[in-house]
Write an enzyme that holds these catalytic residues in place. Structure first.
Site, PDB file in Angstrom:
ATOM      1  N   SER A 492       0.808  -1.207   0.000  1.00  0.00           N
ATOM      2  CA  SER A 492       0.000   0.000   0.000  1.00  0.00           C
ATOM      3  C   SER A 492       0.848   1.267   0.000  1.00  0.00           C
ATOM      4  O   SER A 492       1.491   1.588  -0.980  1.00  0.00           O
ATOM      5  CB  SER A 492      -0.962  -0.035   1.194  1.00  0.00           C
ATOM      6  OG  SER A 492      -1.970   0.923   1.061  1.00  0.00           O
ATOM      7  N   ASP A 503      10.179   5.819 -10.019  1.00  0.00           N
ATOM      8  CA  ASP A 503       9.785   6.564 -11.216  1.00  0.00           C
ATOM      9  C   ASP A 503      10.593   7.852 -11.379  1.00  0.00           C
ATOM     10  O   ASP A 503      10.906   8.263 -12.498  1.00  0.00           O
ATOM     11  CB  ASP A 503       8.291   6.901 -11.159  1.00  0.00           C
ATOM     12  CG  ASP A 503       7.408   5.679 -11.386  1.00  0.00           C
ATOM     13  OD1 ASP A 503       7.929   4.670 -11.896  1.00  0.00           O
ATOM     14  OD2 ASP A 503       6.218   5.746 -11.051  1.00  0.00           O
ATOM     15  N   LYS A 517      -0.708  -4.217  -3.438  1.00  0.00           N
ATOM     16  CA  LYS A 517      -1.989  -3.598  -3.082  1.00  0.00           C
ATOM     17  C   LYS A 517      -2.025  -2.175  -3.624  1.00  0.00           C
ATOM     18  O   LYS A 517      -1.298  -1.306  -3.155  1.00  0.00           O
ATOM     19  CB  LYS A 517      -2.191  -3.579  -1.572  1.00  0.00           C
ATOM     20  CG  LYS A 517      -3.517  -2.937  -1.184  1.00  0.00           C
ATOM     21  CD  LYS A 517      -3.605  -2.701   0.294  1.00  0.00           C
ATOM     22  CE  LYS A 517      -4.830  -1.862   0.607  1.00  0.00           C
ATOM     23  NZ  LYS A 517      -4.751  -0.501   0.024  1.00  0.00           N
TER      24      LYS A 517
END
Length: 745
Positions: A492, A503, A517
């Site tokens: 999560s 990224d 998740k």
């Protein structure tokens, strides 16, 4: 956005090697958290009610209204016969996941309810849930009686080729009681054999197991109607998606306290042992610690409120009811009658008066240390700072009130980064292993400590609208080399943070592929509609959105894939989002513009080579790899031998391996394992061990060698050296504006 303040997910896995020790989801609450499963607040026990209370009937209807409305739920499902059948399956699994109580004959009778559970939720007439549970409680009593009777039989000869089949998730229900008798006989024999191998004598084994099975029966006998209600409503909530849950008022209170890392009480962690609640740990700085009158192992036998409130005998009470009596408003007094750990339970107790205070759960907060990584060839060592973050916690109420000291993962990490900067570390590893998530706000703000403004996560709501959440504050708390260590238990909010760091090219991601998740939950108070002054209906944690990385991909199901991978400690088919039969599928949306701080692709082959070479000669890492391979091989067997000679040989082999490793550690000058002498199966359940010794052992575990953390620090140190010493490589990996040794400027 409200959902940013109420996301909390936890991931855990494990399996006992005995059906008698296997914890059903209901019994797990009894053993691991003060939420449910023991006795009435007055200490008595009673039969379960035949029908839900009026509040429960209303709560069921509120839950239905919430989960069936697309304005609230991200993926609402019609509550019809198809969903009723799903609920039926989940309710049975919540009661008897190992198929050790119900028979196929019971299930055939229950099948009459298969298409009626939807109507039960809508109407609030929950008789089917209670009828099924009544049979379950009867079967538990029968099994406990059968198991205790076996202890006096001549069945504990461990020769031949018998095996105990403990993994029963995919097996059919036992045909009848005779089939269950066979299963339980093998389970009890396995429990006996474990204690025998641990050196226990027959009389001691018989006494231990008789108490164990009796306590198991007591736990189920002390269930309340609210426990059945919560389990049944969760069969509906979990059928919507894996992360939608219903909490009773007390469960909701505990959930919120776990997020805030604070509570008001005496500062002691409690544990149920037989019929008594005992102190497991004293929290530093709390009233119990300051009094110097309590210690681990002391038993609490009575509780009184204020200076003169009646003392209530709490022997035999549920642990959550005892906790509720001891907790209270800061500044109020509570009186405890305590039997010291060294005294017999029938000894005269000591009367202790404590003034309650706000307790900060510091042990669950972020903490740091520095590792020194040698270089060889006369090159200087690198100092790598490590920050361990167990959860993305936040005191929502404290933040709302703008309190100066409210708990916040980001604030704590920022403080630790300042300290590490002052210590002139060469890089920082953020350890997110087994960090199951928490506040979405904290994940965004924590990312902001390492980037200078920009998007962090995209959130798609049920109607399809996509919003971009990001860091709007200029400045970077740590602009040096960064690595993030993750494993399958990182979920999560951990995946939001790790995905954003990857990224942006802001740091290396090291470890295992994460949990997978990729959904956002909101905690909704069911008392908001009738505007109750006191909590009556509980709360629902429901999925309201799906999050996506700034690169457009989702972590849902796939997780975050590390740049440098360690051997997988658990198979993705056994643990993770992909194991849920109703998990949302992976998908992607458009990316959003974001800064590229670096491109590690040219660096990774060199790091892989250095990593592979180093771990080939790293004893601790190789031992860990061997243990992982052995663990996975053992799990694949799904059964265990009941041949004493075979089991003793396995035990002796493990004992010899443990001693050999400790000897090699000593010879090589490695840190010794403080628990090496205790790493052998004692055959006991947690509640059967000496509380003080077990708590001390748990503390020692924090100092065990951690080859994965050290190797992560070594990989980061490699990256720093390579970029410092190779200008051409540095130019490929980092923008020209970034100086060698810095990954942001």
């Amino acid at each position: 956005m409200l959902h940013r303040l109420h996301t909390k997910d936890q991931a855990a896995c494990g399996r006992e090697a005995s059906a008698m020790n296997a914890k059903t989801p209901l019994l797990a609450l009894l053993l691991t958290a003060p939420l449910a499963l023991l006795a009435r607040a007055d200490g008595g026990t009673s039969a379960l009610p035949n029908a839900p209370t009026a509040d429960q009937a209303l709560a069921a209807k509120y839950v239905y209204g919430l989960l069936s409305d697309s304005r609230y739920a991200y993926r609402p499902r019609a509550l019809d016969d198809a969903l009723s059948q799903d609920m039926y399956k989940r309710y049975l699994e919540s009661l008897d996941p190992a198929k050790q109580f119900f028979t196929a004959q019971d299930i055939a009778r229950f099948d009459a309810y298969k298409n009626k559970l939807d109507d039960a939720i809508k109407s609030g007439e929950l008789d089917p849930a209670y009828a099924i549970f009544a049979t379950f409680q009867q079967r538990v009593n029968e099994r406990v009686k059968f198991a205790r009777a076996l202890l006096d039989q001549d069945i504990f000869v461990f020769t031949g080729t018998d095996r105990y089949e403990y993994d029963r998730e995919d097996v059919p229900w036992s045909a009848d009681n005779a089939a269950l008798d066979t299963l339980w006989k093998q389970s009890v024999r396995n429990d006996w054999l474990r204690l025998k191998l641990a050196g226990k004598k027959p009389d001691e084994i018989r006494k231990t197991l008789d108490k164990r099975y009796n306590n198991m029966g007591k736990g189920f006998a002390e269930l309340k109607g609210e426990d059945v209600f919560q389990a049944f409503v969760n069969s509906y909530a979990n059928a919507i998606d894996p992360h939608t849950d219903y909490f009773t008022p007390r469960a909701a209170e505990n959930f919120n306290q776990s997020m805030s890392l604070s509570l008001e009480g005496i500062g002691a962690q409690l544990q149920k042992q037989d019929d008594v609640v005992a102190i497991r740990e004293i929290i530093p700085g709390g009233p119990a610690s300051r009094s110097n009158k309590l210690q681990p192992g002391d038993r609490i036998v009575a509780v009184g409120q204020g200076e003169s409130g009646a003392m209530e005998d709490v022997i035999g009470w549920r642990i959550d009811d005892v906790v509720a009596k001891i907790r209270g408003t800061k500044g109020s007094k509570v009186r405890l009658d305590v039997v010291p750990v060294e005294a017999g339970i029938d000894s005269k107790p000591n009367r202790i008066v404590l003034t309650r205070d706000k307790i900060k759960l510091e042990e669950q907060a972020a903490k740091s240390k520095v590792l020194t990584i040698p270089a060889g060839n006369g090159a200087p060592a690198k100092r790598i700072g490590v920050i361990e973050l167990p959860g993305f916690y936040q005191d929502f109420e404290g933040r709302r009130k703008n309190a100066d000291d409210y708990a916040s993962a980001t604030r704590d990490v920022s403080r630790l980064l300042t300290q590490l900067t002052a210590q002139k570390v060469d890089g920082v590893v953020l350890d997110l292993r087994n960090n199951g998530g928490g506040s979405l706000t904290e994940a965004i703000e924590l990312t902001g400590l390492f980037i200078d403004r920009g998007p962090v996560v995209q959130v798609r709501e049920s109607g399809g609208r996509v919003s971009v959440e990001g860091d709007s504050d200029s400045g970077i708390a740590w602009e040096g080399p960064l690595a993030v260590l993750i494993n399958r238990g990182s979920a999560s909010a951990s995946e939001i943070f790790a995905g954003a760091i990857q990224d942006y090219g802001r740091g290396l991601i090291i470890g295992e592929t994460s949990f997978g998740k990729g959904t956002v939950q909101n905690l909704v108070d069911l008392d908001r509609w009738p505007a109750n002054e006191e909590p009556r209906f509980g709360q629902v944690k429901l999925t309201i959105a799906q999050f996506f990385r700034v690169s457009g991909g989702s972590t849902q199901n796939k997780g975050v894939v590390p740049d440098i991978s360690f051997p997988a400690s658990v198979d993705a088919s056994e643990f993770g989002e992909s194991t849920y039969d109703n998990a949302l599928p992976w998908t992607r949306i458009a990316s959003v513009p974001h800064t590229s701080y670096g491109n590690f692709a040219p660096l990774l082959p060199k790091l892989e080579t250095l990593h592979t070479t180093r771990v080939a000669n790293d004893k601790e890492f190789q031992w860990w790899s061997d243990d992982v391979a052995q663990f996975r091989a053992e799990r694949a067997k799904k059964s265990i031998s009941l041949n004493e000679n075979e089991r003793r040989a396995e035990r002796d082999t493990e004992d010899a391996k443990r001693k050999q490793r400790q000897a090699e550690r000593k010879a090589l000058g490695l840190d010794l394992d403080p628990l090496a002498d205790d790493d052998i199966d004692d055959g006991l359940a947690a509640s059967e061990r000496d509380i003080a010794k077990d708590a001390a052992r748990e503390k020692l575990a924090e100092n065990r060698p951690d080859p994965l953390l050290r190797e992560s620090a070594s990989i980061l140190a490699d990256a720093v050296r390579l970029l410092d010493n190779d200008g051409k490589l540095s130019a490929q990996v980092l923008p020209t504006a970034i100086q060698p040794g810095h990954w942001a400027d």
